[in-house]
Design an enzyme around this catalytic site. Structure first.
Site, PDB file in Angstrom:
ATOM      1  N   ARG A  41     -14.312  29.948   0.548  1.00  0.00           N
ATOM      2  CA  ARG A  41     -14.210  30.020   2.111  1.00  0.00           C
ATOM      3  C   ARG A  41     -13.231  29.263   3.076  1.00  0.00           C
ATOM      4  O   ARG A  41     -13.118  29.615   4.074  1.00  0.00           O
ATOM      5  CB  ARG A  41     -15.644  29.023   2.132  1.00  0.00           C
ATOM      6  CG  ARG A  41     -16.943  29.872   1.642  1.00  0.00           C
ATOM      7  CD  ARG A  41     -18.260  29.615   1.876  1.00  0.00           C
ATOM      8  NE  ARG A  41     -18.794  28.698   1.451  1.00  0.00           N
ATOM      9  CZ  ARG A  41     -18.693  28.410  -0.280  1.00  0.00           C
ATOM     10  NH1 ARG A  41     -18.677  29.092  -0.727  1.00  0.00           N
ATOM     11  NH2 ARG A  41     -19.111  27.114  -0.491  1.00  0.00           N
ATOM     12  N   GLU A  80     -20.882  16.874 -11.054  1.00  0.00           N
ATOM     13  CA  GLU A  80     -22.554  16.256 -11.869  1.00  0.00           C
ATOM     14  C   GLU A  80     -22.980  16.396 -12.753  1.00  0.00           C
ATOM     15  O   GLU A  80     -22.687  15.055 -14.118  1.00  0.00           O
ATOM     16  CB  GLU A  80     -23.484  16.984 -10.867  1.00  0.00           C
ATOM     17  CG  GLU A  80     -24.784  15.812 -10.463  1.00  0.00           C
ATOM     18  CD  GLU A  80     -25.912  16.404  -9.945  1.00  0.00           C
ATOM     19  OE1 GLU A  80     -25.582  17.833  -8.941  1.00  0.00           O
ATOM     20  OE2 GLU A  80     -27.015  16.481 -10.011  1.00  0.00           O
TER      21      GLU A  80
HETATM   22  P1  AMP Z   1     -16.856  18.454  -2.548  1.00  0.00           P
HETATM   23  O1  AMP Z   1     -16.163  18.101  -3.948  1.00  0.00           O
HETATM   24  O2  AMP Z   1     -18.531  17.746  -3.540  1.00  0.00           O
HETATM   25  O3  AMP Z   1     -16.810  17.883  -1.867  1.00  0.00           O
HETATM   26  O4  AMP Z   1     -17.797  19.682  -2.403  1.00  0.00           O
HETATM   27  C1  AMP Z   1     -17.093  20.833  -1.703  1.00  0.00           C
HETATM   28  C2  AMP Z   1     -17.116  21.957  -2.151  1.00  0.00           C
HETATM   29  O5  AMP Z   1     -18.158  23.106  -2.421  1.00  0.00           O
HETATM   30  C3  AMP Z   1     -16.618  22.927  -0.346  1.00  0.00           C
HETATM   31  O6  AMP Z   1     -15.320  23.982  -1.101  1.00  0.00           O
HETATM   32  C4  AMP Z   1     -17.797  23.727  -0.284  1.00  0.00           C
HETATM   33  O7  AMP Z   1     -17.768  24.987   0.307  1.00  0.00           O
HETATM   34  C5  AMP Z   1     -18.588  23.692  -2.070  1.00  0.00           C
HETATM   35  N1  AMP Z   1     -19.596  23.568  -1.410  1.00  0.00           N
HETATM   36  C6  AMP Z   1     -20.729  21.780  -2.034  1.00  0.00           C
HETATM   37  N2  AMP Z   1     -21.316  21.701  -1.406  1.00  0.00           N
HETATM   38  C7  AMP Z   1     -21.968  22.936   0.059  1.00  0.00           C
HETATM   39  C8  AMP Z   1     -23.091  22.853  -0.024  1.00  0.00           C
HETATM   40  N3  AMP Z   1     -24.332  22.419   0.381  1.00  0.00           N
HETATM   41  N4  AMP Z   1     -23.619  24.330   0.827  1.00  0.00           N
HETATM   42  C9  AMP Z   1     -22.182  24.903   0.964  1.00  0.00           C
HETATM   43  N5  AMP Z   1     -21.511  24.411   0.239  1.00  0.00           N
HETATM   44  C10 AMP Z   1     -21.317  23.703  -0.426  1.00  0.00           C
END
Ligand code: AMP
Length: 178
Positions: A66, A103
């Protein structure tokens, strides 16, 4: 209310929360209704582009998948190029990779070794900041390639996951916070 706060409110209202997707316990923030509305899509791109406050940006890096949608439009708005940060195994040329913990297990992202020129000024864009692992790994790759990460900008931030902590040392911007 000014034009920008109206837009932020409308974007927030358009984002759908899907419970238990893709796994039980995850509240997935679905931004597709924002993309489908030309005014909200354009407003989101303007907000992300505005986060650099008129500083010169050579390249906008977008995180699969995205992040690509927003980052390429932001690149056009800023008169910058676009480069992809992809999941492992998708890029055809020589790559540099970075792994980070999830996780359960690990994830690996890659960039082409020649994606950015040393010294180039880069804005890193993704749709959403959760734990910050993906963006921290992407920023690390950009730094290894010799780029200057001017800012990291997200449309949405899940503040309760403290992703900003993993991005300390960077200018981090977000516009809709949960
Ligand atoms: P992180 O590495 O945990 O910051 O995860 C970020 C990536 O995961 C981004 O590319 C987001 O598009 C996706 N992502 C993680 N959690 C969500 C959520 N609750 N809703 C939508 N996309 C998420």
């Amino acid at each position: 209310m000014n034009e920008q706060s109206t837009t932020i409110g409308e974007i927030e209202a358009a984002i759908r929360t899907i419970p238990d997707f893709p796994r039980p316990g995850i509240q997935f923030k679905d931004i597709t209704p924002v993309l489908a509305d030309p005014r909200l899509f354009a407003g989101s791109v303007r907000l992300l582009a505005s986060s650099v406050g008129g500083q010169r940006i050579d390249t906008v890096a977008g995180i699969e998948a995205r992040g690509f949608i927003f980052a390429s439009a932001v690149a056009l708005q800023l008169g910058a190029g676009f480069v992809p940060v992809r999941k492992k195994g998708k890029l055809p040329y020589k790559t540099l990779e970075a792994s980070y913990d999830l996780e359960y297990g690990t994830n690996t992202i890659e960039m082409h070794v020649d994606a950015v020129k040393p010294g180039s000024r880069v804005l890193l864009v993704d749709d959403l900041l959760a734990t910050g692992g993906t963006a921290a790994a992407a920023a690390g790759l950009l730094a290894k390639l010799g780029a200057e990460v001017v800012a990291i900008s997200f449309l949405v931030e899940l503040t309760f996951l403290n992703g900003r902590k993993r991005l300390s040392g960077y200018q981090v911007h977000s516009f809709i916070r949960y």
